[in-house]
Design a protein around this motif. Structure first.
Motif, mmCIF file in Angstrom:
data_model
loop_
_atom_site.group_PDB
_atom_site.id
_atom_site.type_symbol
_atom_site.label_atom_id
_atom_site.label_comp_id
_atom_site.label_asym_id
_atom_site.label_seq_id
_atom_site.Cartn_x
_atom_site.Cartn_y
_atom_site.Cartn_z
ATOM 1 N N THR A 300 0.793 -1.262 0.101
ATOM 2 C CA THR A 300 -0.026 0.019 0.026
ATOM 3 C C THR A 300 0.883 1.201 0.023
ATOM 4 O O THR A 300 0.601 2.331 -0.672
ATOM 5 C CB THR A 300 -0.846 0.031 1.178
ATOM 6 O OG1 THR A 300 -1.809 -1.055 1.155
ATOM 7 C CG2 THR A 300 -1.719 1.283 1.042
ATOM 8 N N ARG A 301 1.873 1.241 0.690
ATOM 9 C CA ARG A 301 2.830 2.459 0.752
ATOM 10 C C ARG A 301 3.508 2.527 -0.470
ATOM 11 O O ARG A 301 3.637 3.586 -0.747
ATOM 12 C CB ARG A 301 3.886 2.303 2.071
ATOM 13 C CG ARG A 301 3.392 2.654 3.303
ATOM 14 C CD ARG A 301 4.676 2.617 4.176
ATOM 15 N NE ARG A 301 4.595 1.339 4.975
ATOM 16 C CZ ARG A 301 3.837 0.707 6.073
ATOM 17 N NH1 ARG A 301 3.025 1.658 6.563
ATOM 18 N NH2 ARG A 301 4.219 -0.463 6.441
ATOM 19 N N ALA A 302 3.945 1.474 -1.197
ATOM 20 C CA ALA A 302 4.658 1.474 -2.397
ATOM 21 C C ALA A 302 3.760 2.057 -3.438
ATOM 22 O O ALA A 302 4.059 3.012 -4.400
ATOM 23 C CB ALA A 302 5.056 0.171 -3.098
ATOM 24 N N VAL A 303 2.450 1.663 -3.742
ATOM 25 C CA VAL A 303 1.513 2.298 -4.434
ATOM 26 C C VAL A 303 1.177 3.761 -4.090
ATOM 27 O O VAL A 303 1.118 4.513 -4.978
ATOM 28 C CB VAL A 303 0.095 1.408 -4.521
ATOM 29 C CG1 VAL A 303 -0.975 1.939 -5.206
ATOM 30 C CG2 VAL A 303 0.564 0.038 -5.026
ATOM 31 N N ALA A 304 1.049 4.125 -2.887
ATOM 32 C CA ALA A 304 0.852 5.366 -2.535
ATOM 33 C C ALA A 304 1.913 6.365 -3.156
ATOM 34 O O ALA A 304 1.843 7.670 -3.442
ATOM 35 C CB ALA A 304 0.598 5.582 -1.259
ATOM 36 N N ASP A 305 3.238 5.652 -3.150
ATOM 37 C CA ASP A 305 4.357 6.737 -3.465
ATOM 38 C C ASP A 305 4.705 6.532 -5.002
ATOM 39 O O ASP A 305 5.599 6.899 -5.576
ATOM 40 C CB ASP A 305 5.636 6.092 -2.840
ATOM 41 C CG ASP A 305 5.505 6.405 -1.542
ATOM 42 O OD1 ASP A 305 5.017 7.241 -0.796
ATOM 43 O OD2 ASP A 305 6.318 5.757 -0.721
ATOM 44 N N GLY A 306 3.669 6.045 -5.708
ATOM 45 C CA GLY A 306 3.795 5.981 -7.099
ATOM 46 C C GLY A 306 4.671 4.757 -7.560
ATOM 47 O O GLY A 306 5.020 4.748 -8.781
ATOM 48 N N HIS A 307 4.948 3.677 -6.720
ATOM 49 C CA HIS A 307 5.795 2.477 -7.406
ATOM 50 C C HIS A 307 5.084 1.235 -7.237
ATOM 51 O O HIS A 307 5.564 0.312 -6.452
ATOM 52 C CB HIS A 307 6.842 2.493 -5.988
ATOM 53 C CG HIS A 307 7.662 3.639 -5.971
ATOM 54 N ND1 HIS A 307 8.162 4.402 -7.206
ATOM 55 C CD2 HIS A 307 8.110 4.544 -5.019
ATOM 56 C CE1 HIS A 307 8.970 5.486 -6.867
ATOM 57 N NE2 HIS A 307 8.823 5.272 -5.569
ATOM 58 N N THR A 308 3.822 1.167 -7.916
ATOM 59 C CA THR A 308 3.421 -0.095 -7.989
ATOM 60 C C THR A 308 4.298 -1.090 -8.953
ATOM 61 O O THR A 308 4.875 -0.649 -9.972
ATOM 62 C CB THR A 308 2.027 0.068 -9.104
ATOM 63 O OG1 THR A 308 1.209 0.949 -8.396
ATOM 64 C CG2 THR A 308 1.384 -1.233 -9.210
ATOM 65 N N PRO A 309 4.549 -2.368 -8.233
ATOM 66 C CA PRO A 309 5.580 -3.296 -9.095
ATOM 67 C C PRO A 309 5.145 -3.594 -10.417
ATOM 68 O O PRO A 309 3.807 -3.467 -10.756
ATOM 69 C CB PRO A 309 5.347 -4.432 -8.088
ATOM 70 C CG PRO A 309 4.815 -3.863 -6.884
ATOM 71 C CD PRO A 309 3.842 -2.851 -7.301
ATOM 72 N N ALA A 310 6.210 -3.568 -11.377
ATOM 73 C CA ALA A 310 6.069 -3.841 -12.518
ATOM 74 C C ALA A 310 5.894 -5.127 -12.964
ATOM 75 O O ALA A 310 5.258 -5.662 -13.962
ATOM 76 C CB ALA A 310 7.330 -3.281 -13.260
ATOM 77 N N ALA A 311 6.026 -6.147 -12.136
ATOM 78 C CA ALA A 311 5.938 -7.650 -12.218
ATOM 79 C C ALA A 311 5.564 -8.396 -10.917
ATOM 80 O O ALA A 311 6.101 -7.700 -9.898
ATOM 81 C CB ALA A 311 7.043 -8.278 -13.033
ATOM 82 N N LEU A 312 5.299 -9.552 -11.092
ATOM 83 C CA LEU A 312 5.131 -10.278 -9.900
ATOM 84 C C LEU A 312 6.518 -10.645 -9.391
ATOM 85 O O LEU A 312 7.311 -10.669 -10.057
ATOM 86 C CB LEU A 312 4.420 -11.626 -10.118
ATOM 87 C CG LEU A 312 2.877 -11.400 -10.158
ATOM 88 C CD1 LEU A 312 1.950 -12.533 -11.146
ATOM 89 C CD2 LEU A 312 2.121 -11.283 -8.703
ATOM 90 N N PRO A 313 6.654 -10.967 -8.141
ATOM 91 C CA PRO A 313 7.994 -11.191 -7.109
ATOM 92 C C PRO A 313 8.670 -12.508 -7.962
ATOM 93 O O PRO A 313 8.025 -13.547 -8.221
ATOM 94 C CB PRO A 313 7.689 -11.257 -6.025
ATOM 95 C CG PRO A 313 6.389 -11.709 -5.765
ATOM 96 C CD PRO A 313 5.439 -10.937 -6.970
ATOM 97 N N ALA A 314 10.004 -12.722 -8.171
ATOM 98 C CA ALA A 314 10.720 -13.712 -8.342
ATOM 99 C C ALA A 314 10.953 -14.508 -7.263
ATOM 100 O O ALA A 314 10.915 -14.034 -5.992
ATOM 101 C CB ALA A 314 11.918 -13.238 -9.149
#
Length: 395
Positions: A300-314
């Motif tokens: 949630t914090r990452a999305v709020a900072d504009g950092h939605t992951p580009a891909a699912l985690p490895a």
């Protein structure tokens, strides 16, 4: 967190090690096939005495310390196979295989080192037994085992009271039916929970550094099954991290780990960790009142900072890296992906997708094939949908 499956020698001084004929003069027979067979017979008698609850007979084969520590275990089988005998006859390596009654459909296998001595009549005597070098300890290596049996669980601990262990059993007994409602009834529907004294005790059971599990409340391990067999799973608790959780957190942890037990036969080398961990978390939180933002605070914090992951985690993103926030985002991302499948395609399709991925022998193409077959989509479209879902649920 699922665990995925990972000779001790002493340098002895003395002239009797230099020349084979000197064995007789030093009082040690050479480690020939006859000597090895004699040691095997002693271990066979030792195993039979343990299974027969005959402490006196057990004592004739060696130290009674393990007997007292093992007394509470409900054993269905217990066998040793000698794999090596030292030149000086002071120790042997052995493979221990055992099953817990009512729990294991396949035996647990453990590598052990036994210290040996000679009796007055020239026979063999076990003076000590421990985990082989590089192998994980067994719970009884850490002290006497206390056992508590629940409706759907067996909880084994060292250093805890039966009342404390019953608390674990109550949560495990709620976890198993919850997992069955999500996954179905095609699994053992029982769990074995191991509760060591400390984080260090947990790490010793797993044969890994304690730092790897600091902050991790529990993990699940499994023996590699033979053809047609189901593996023997153990949920291993980190009592230090587990103790600081609230009631809901403790329940989610045991439900998560029970989900790993249930899905084990469908989890293969082809299954990415985002799916196996995400599904376990999805099952753990199913039916709770937690919102997506509460379940996934780091994401949630990452999305709020504009950092939605580009891909699912490895898979590497689920390892201990010293970045707790990054590890949390990996788990949260997997959970949200499984939640999205359940919301968009339904819980039946989520189960079918999990099984379809695991049906592949290798990772290559497994997820893409299952996406096409079960969800009628592509990896690119699925990732785009997941990123949009993440922003919608957490933004």
């Amino acid at each position: 967190m699922a665990g995925r499956n990972s000779a001790w020698r002493t340098a002895a001084a003395g002239l009797c090690l230099l020349l084979l004929p000197a064995f007789a003069g030093c009082g040690h027979p050479p480690p020939d096939s006859a000597a090895r067979a004699e040691v095997q017979r002693v271990l066979d008698r030792r195993a039979a005495a343990l299974l027969g609850h005959d402490e006196a007979a057990y004592g004739t084969t060696g130290t009674r310390t393990p007997y007292a520590r093992l007394r509470a275990l409900p054993l269905a089988s217990w066998t040793y196979r000698v794999t090596a005998l030292r030149r000086d006859g002071t120790s042997a390596d052995a493979e221990l295989r055992y099953r817990l009654a009512g729990q294991d459909t396949a035996p647990v296998t453990a590598r052990r080192t036994l210290t040996l001595s000679h009796t007055a009549d020239g026979g063999w005597y076990v003076t000590a037994e421990r985990a082989a070098h590089g192998a994980g300890e067994q719970l009884w290596d850490q002290g006497p085992v206390t056992a508590v049996t629940g409706a759907h669980s067996l909880v084994l601990g060292t250093g805890q009271s039966a009342a404390e262990l019953r608390g674990y059993a109550r949560l495990a007994d709620r976890a198993v039916p919850a997992v069955s409602r999500a996954w179905g009834a095609r699994w053992a529907r029982r769990v074995v929970v191991l509760v060591p004294r400390s984080l260090d005790g947990m790490a010793a059971l797993l044969g890994s550094p304690a730092a790897q599990y600091r902050g991790i409340a529990a993990v699940t391990t499994a023996e590699t099954p033979g053809a047609g067999q189901a593996p023997a799973d153990r949920v291993v608790v980190n009592p230090e991290a587990y103790a600081i959780l609230g009631d809901l957190g403790k329940q989610v942890v045991l439900t998560h780990e029970s989900a790993h037990v249930a899905t084990r036969s469908a989890t293969t080398a082809a299954t990415p960790l985002w799916l196996s961990e995400g599904y376990a978390d999805w099952t753990g939180y199913l039916g709770t009142t937690r919102t997506p933002a509460e379940v996934a605070p780091e994401l949630t914090r990452a999305v709020a900072d504009g950092h939605t992951p580009a891909a699912l985690p490895a898979d590497k993103d689920f390892g201990f890296t010293g970045d707790p926030a990054g590890l949390a985002r990996s788990y949260e991302s997997g959970w949200l992906a499984c939640r999205m499948i359940a919301d968009r395609w339904g819980e039946d399709r989520l189960r079918a997708f999990y099984r379809a991925v695991g049906a592949h022998r290798t990772r290559a193409g497994a997820v893409g094939s299952a996406l096409a077959k079960v969800l009628d989509t592509t990896p690119e479209a699925f990732t785009a949908r997941w990123r949009a879902y993440t922003r919608d649920q957490l933004g």
